[in-house]
Design a protein around this motif. Sequence first.
Motif, PDB file in Angstrom:
ATOM      1  N   VAL A 283      49.951   2.059  31.746  1.00 10.70           N
ATOM      2  CA  VAL A 283      49.739   3.262  32.550  1.00 10.70           C
ATOM      3  C   VAL A 283      49.567   4.479  31.639  1.00 10.70           C
ATOM      4  O   VAL A 283      48.735   5.356  31.899  1.00 10.70           O
TER       5      VAL A 283
ATOM      6  N   ALA B  52      46.148   4.270  29.965  1.00 11.08           N
ATOM      7  CA  ALA B  52      45.069   4.350  30.962  1.00 11.08           C
ATOM      8  C   ALA B  52      44.565   5.770  31.166  1.00 11.08           C
ATOM      9  O   ALA B  52      43.447   5.961  31.655  1.00 11.08           O
TER      10      ALA B  52
ATOM     11  N   VAL C  41      51.222  -1.412  37.589  1.00 13.39           N
ATOM     12  CA  VAL C  41      50.094  -0.717  36.954  1.00 13.39           C
ATOM     13  C   VAL C  41      49.097  -0.271  38.018  1.00 13.39           C
ATOM     14  O   VAL C  41      48.610   0.867  37.997  1.00 13.39           O
TER      15      VAL C  41
ATOM     16  N   SER D 223      48.578   3.679  37.928  1.00  6.95           N
ATOM     17  CA  SER D 223      47.530   4.018  36.971  1.00  6.95           C
ATOM     18  C   SER D 223      46.730   5.242  37.415  1.00  6.95           C
ATOM     19  O   SER D 223      46.379   5.373  38.586  1.00  6.95           O
TER      20      SER D 223
END
Length: 314
Positions: A101, A104, A132, A136
């Motif tokens: 995360v 990302a 996630v 995210s």
Amino acid sequence: MLDSTPRKILVGVTGDQDIRAALAFAAGEARRRGTGVHLVHAVHPVHMAPDGATVTVEDHAVRKLGRKALADASLALEHELGEDLPVSTELVRGTAPHVLVDIAQHACLVVLQHQRMGKPMLVPSLSTTNPVAALSPVPVVAVPAEWAETADRRGVTVGVDDPDRSREIVRAALEEARRRGTSVRLLHAWHYSTAYDDLVFEGDAGRRHEAEQAEGLTAGLEAMLARYRDVQTEVVVVHARAADALVDESHRAALLVVGRHRHAIPLGPHLGSVARATLRHATCPVLVVDPVRAATQQPAVATSTTSVGSGGGS
């Protein structure tokens, strides 16, 4: 830390599982987007012994295994993508969901292989994919371990609830279909009561109800669809629970697109029951999108992970 323009596709690499399906999907998506791929392996060196005592695994050995997993995945991707689309790797200390995360924020898409997707008899356990996908800042694709792209699976299906809440989700589906040169099915499932639906909406009443819902969805998304006139679209309304309808679609679609819940409160992941069930049972890749454009969001999780090595550059 991943920092490149254009943003790369982020792929989570495990040290003990075959991730060829995720790598194949990432390679295809990289070619469609014209961007590179960044491979990340998270190192969590502390494990619990059966008696509950903490056992610290030798850091050098753990990092060695992680680097081997990254090297194997990188070699496979480089063979697929050639020299035009770069592949980079990073070994990071921390738990896999937090690491992915955090990184990302600098990616355009996260691709993970979900080992339990499409396996109804497998006992649920802790998942990296769900947290996630819930947190995210960019869209996340979960790829079933047995997935292989085939010619008979070309269409993109997107789950649509209310047009106002689904615009970003529909937009993501249209973008994916445009990149793939395929069509989009806008799927709306309705279900009010197991006891009374068949009685109240039987025959012509049911058909009128579905026609009205289809007209409402088309009208509500008219402006969005007008910007994608090159993408063939079909509005489909079915009498079923949303998760059941989407899982059924997964047997025919090349990609499912679903929305996650918005974070109304700051505590805990809010993936949503429909997205969670779809991730658990779908047999095709599932793209999870935040209903608000990711570019307008703040990073979902702040972590203090420390890089313990990298290779391949950004």
